[in-house]
Enzyme design. Structure first.
Site, PDB file in Angstrom:
ATOM      1  N   ARG A  12      42.080  28.898  40.417  1.00 49.53           N
ATOM      2  CA  ARG A  12      42.949  29.902  39.778  1.00 49.53           C
ATOM      3  C   ARG A  12      44.406  29.445  39.722  1.00 49.53           C
ATOM      4  NH1 ARG A  12      44.994  34.023  44.316  1.00 49.53           N
ATOM      5  NH2 ARG A  12      44.082  33.029  46.127  1.00 49.53           N
ATOM      6  N   SER A  39      47.999  37.248  41.360  1.00 44.62           N
ATOM      7  CA  SER A  39      46.783  36.629  41.899  1.00 44.62           C
ATOM      8  C   SER A  39      46.183  35.586  40.955  1.00 44.62           C
ATOM      9  CB  SER A  39      45.728  37.703  42.173  1.00 44.62           C
ATOM     10  OG  SER A  39      46.253  38.679  43.040  1.00 44.62           O
ATOM     11  N   GLU A  60      42.162  47.188  30.853  1.00 43.73           N
ATOM     12  CA  GLU A  60      41.616  45.956  30.292  1.00 43.73           C
ATOM     13  C   GLU A  60      41.107  46.134  28.869  1.00 43.73           C
ATOM     14  OE1 GLU A  60      40.698  47.301  33.192  1.00 43.73           O
ATOM     15  OE2 GLU A  60      41.625  45.955  34.646  1.00 43.73           O
ATOM     16  N   PHE A  85      36.847  42.446  36.157  1.00 39.06           N
ATOM     17  CA  PHE A  85      37.568  43.382  35.289  1.00 39.06           C
ATOM     18  C   PHE A  85      37.530  42.937  33.828  1.00 39.06           C
ATOM     19  CE2 PHE A  85      39.902  43.851  39.467  1.00 39.06           C
ATOM     20  CZ  PHE A  85      39.082  44.885  39.882  1.00 39.06           C
ATOM     21  N   HIS A 110      39.042  34.828  40.404  1.00 35.71           N
ATOM     22  CA  HIS A 110      38.268  35.545  41.420  1.00 35.71           C
ATOM     23  C   HIS A 110      36.819  35.733  40.977  1.00 35.71           C
ATOM     24  CE1 HIS A 110      42.349  36.104  42.694  1.00 35.71           C
ATOM     25  NE2 HIS A 110      41.986  36.724  43.798  1.00 35.71           N
ATOM     26  N   ASP A 118      36.431  41.388  49.797  1.00 36.43           N
ATOM     27  CA  ASP A 118      36.507  42.577  48.944  1.00 36.43           C
ATOM     28  C   ASP A 118      35.139  43.191  48.637  1.00 36.43           C
ATOM     29  OD1 ASP A 118      39.247  42.848  48.769  1.00 36.43           O
ATOM     30  OD2 ASP A 118      39.421  41.525  47.033  1.00 36.43           O
ATOM     31  N   ARG A 168      38.811  32.094  43.634  1.00 38.73           N
ATOM     32  CA  ARG A 168      39.853  32.461  44.579  1.00 38.73           C
ATOM     33  C   ARG A 168      40.055  31.439  45.711  1.00 38.73           C
ATOM     34  NH1 ARG A 168      39.337  35.585  49.398  1.00 38.73           N
ATOM     35  NH2 ARG A 168      41.335  36.421  50.096  1.00 38.73           N
TER      36      ARG A 168
END
Lengths: 317, 251
Positions: A12, A39, A60, A85, A110, A118, A168
């Site tokens: 990322r 992020s 989104e 997302f 991610h 998470d 990530r």
């Protein structure tokens, strides 16, 4: 290629700096973001070119349709969010990007289960399937940060919709001598004669380690980095079937709808189908743990790949 | 067209007829001979099922031969049931799933701003379409980014697929909601009075510093007695007998 003492970086981290470099060199990039720029590293681009960066808040669907509209003006639009997302805007991707074939690159970070703590909601195990189902999309997964930079640059240089899934965690850098990415082409990282391991993303380095372990017990494994999931490099798969007679596919995705399923379809259509095994997420959702632990729980390890290779080689006889 | 295809969305097309006629005839800066002209105003059909009125308006404006309208929805046609970007030239977006046009138009306007193009974007939505959450995401974002020359139009005919909009989902008061979202709004305009339509759209075109919305009160199936305000003519084609009666009434 050996896997000892490799430096590590998250894929990322490639996005923002690569986009800044490309824009400085004359690209026409616009970045749209849904409140995750820190992020995804997209904020690096905002800091350098604030007028070319639009935040849409946590929305989104609006972001993706607006990205399509922006692209009609000739801008190269990068839509940045997390993989789960991006999935939230599937119909917008279909209607506002894929059908009109607009120049929107979804670079989603991610991805996979290696988001770790998470838990299940944040772990994308179906994004290869969703984006590969969108006609006109090119779908890529980098094996390390060097390849991620090359994929972002290739996406910006190539008109049309793209999806790039980044990750990530910090993972080993494989391409220490520079990228070898070519869209639609598998990269053979290791030659072999008994079995071929086809992998993408962080499973590539794990597959290289598996190949080293296999070699120690006399099994010669070819390793293909299938950085482009769609369009698939069918020629490389056919050659793998012909040359090695067995294939393992390893991915951080549901096995029934991801790279493995797509490779199996391609292999089944050849004149010489061969036994195959699939390393991936087995019809389940994830859970909370450290990223490495979640991969362990799912069997997405060098040991997991090695075991699958032994199994498929045994099936040849 | 709809009779010929024996399918299509006639009611919402007839409620939008004057709006499109005024846009293409009096308001928009466009040139049918140069559909790719980058400085042109864009019309975004967000209620993408209302292609009958969109194609008829484009053909009458000179984008393609009027004869081609008879191919609507038929094998080999460029005129699909719902809008497809570029088919034919003059269609600026793909639609059919509702709620995306305002976002797409917002993106176009942001792209124009970056490219220093001062053209307008007109987005036509239905009132039933206001059920879609994405519409409100776009309304919020247009205001947040201080986008102007973005004109939203609601054809408030009061009927959606299954029933009257008031019975399906209460979205009113739309004018107050858009104002609260930071838009300049005019509502209660008769969408079948050509002068009133032109006056309202000219007002919206000249709003600066904010996005603008015009809400037109219209009659679904306008002009044909048995179609007017009849929820059965959202997505149904007329029979031979109904077609003959309708043509008589419209003559």
């Amino acid at each position: 290629m050996t896997t000892t003492n490799l430096p590590a970086a998250a894929t990322r981290e490639a996005l923002g700096p690569t986009l800044v470099r490309l824009q400085q060199n004359g690209a026409n990039i616009v970045v749209v973001d849904a409140d995750l720029g820190k992020s995804t590293s997209a904020r690096t681009f905002r800091d350098a070119f604030p007028e070319r960066f639009f935040t849409f808040g946590v929305a989104e669907q609006n972001m993706i349709s607006a990205a399509g509209g922006l692209a009609t003006l000739g801008h190269t639009v990068i839509a940045s969010t997390f993989a789960v997302f991006a999935e939230h805007a599937f119909d917008q991707l279909r209607m506002s990007v894929a059908q009109p074939k607009l120049n929107v690159k979804v670079v989603a970070s991610h991805g996979g289960v290696s988001t770790g703590e998470d838990g299940a909601s944040a772990q994308s195990v179906e994004d290869y399937a969703l984006f590969s189902s969108l006609v006109n999309f090119t779908v890529c997964v980098p094996a390390d940060v060097v390849e991620a930079e090359a994929m972002v640059a290739a996406a910006v240089a190539t008109p049309g919709p793209w999806y790039i899934r980044t990750g990530r965690p910090k993972i080993p850098v494989i391409y220490t001598d520079g990228p070898r990415f070519q869209v639609g082409k598998a990269d053979m990282l290791r030659e072999g004669t008994d079995v071929t391991i086809v992998a993408c993303g962080l499973l590539v380095e794990r597959s290289l380690r598996a190949a080293e372990a296999l070699e120690a017990s006399g099994i010669s494994a070819r390793v293909l980095n299938m950085g482009t999931i769609r369009p698939l490099d069918v020629a490389a798969l056919e050659a793998a079937a012909k040359d090695t007679g067995a294939i393992v596919v390893a991915e951080e995705h549901l096995t029934h709808s991801g790279l493995g399923a797509m490779c199996a379809q391609a292999i089944a259509a050849t004149t010489q189908p061969v036994p195959m095994e699939f390393v991936g997420v087995q019809s389940r959702y994830g859970e909370s743990a450290t990223w490495d632990e979640v991969l362990e729980i799912m069997g997405l390890t060098a040991d997991g790949v090695e075991a699958a290779a032994r199994k498929v080689v045994a099936r040849k006889r | 067209m709809v009779y010929g295809a024996q399918s299509g969305h006639i009611g919402g097309s007839m409620s939008s007829t004057e709006i499109l006629a005024v846009l293409y005839g009096r308001i928009m800066r466009h040139d049918p001979k140069r559909p790719g002209w980058v400085e042109r105003d864009r019309f975004i059909m967000s209620k993408g099922h209302c292609t009958p009125v969109q194609y008829a308006t484009l053909a009458e404006s000179g984008y393609f031969p009027v004869d081609e309208l008879s191919t609507f929805r038929k094998k080999g046609t460029r005129l699909q049931g719902h809008s497809v970007l570029g088919k034919p030239e003059g269609v600026e977006n793909s639609a059919g799933a509702l709620g995306m046009g305002l976002s797409f138009g917002l993106g176009i306007r942001l792209g124009m701003r970056l490219s220093n193009i001062d053209a307008h974007v007109y987005v036509l939505m239905g009132d039933g379409e206001q059920d879609e959450g994405q519409v409100w995401e776009a309304a919020m974002a247009a205001s947040h980014h201080r986008v102007d020359r973005l004109v939203a139009i609601i054809d408030r005919n009061g009927i959606q697929n299954d029933d009257f909009t008031a019975a399906t989902m209460r979205t009113e008061p739309l004018d107050e909601k858009y104002r609260a979202f930071g838009w300049e709004v005019r509502a209660g305009i008769d969408g079948h009075n050509l002068e009133a339509v032109e006056e309202a759209l000219a007002w919206a075109r000249d709003v600066r510093g904010k996005p603008a919305l015009v809400i037109f009160d219209t009659v679904k199936g306008k002009g044909v007695s048995f179609m007017e305000n009849n929820p059965n003519f959202h997505g149904a084609a007329p029979s031979a007998e109904q077609f003959a009666r309708a043509m008589e009434e419209l003559a």
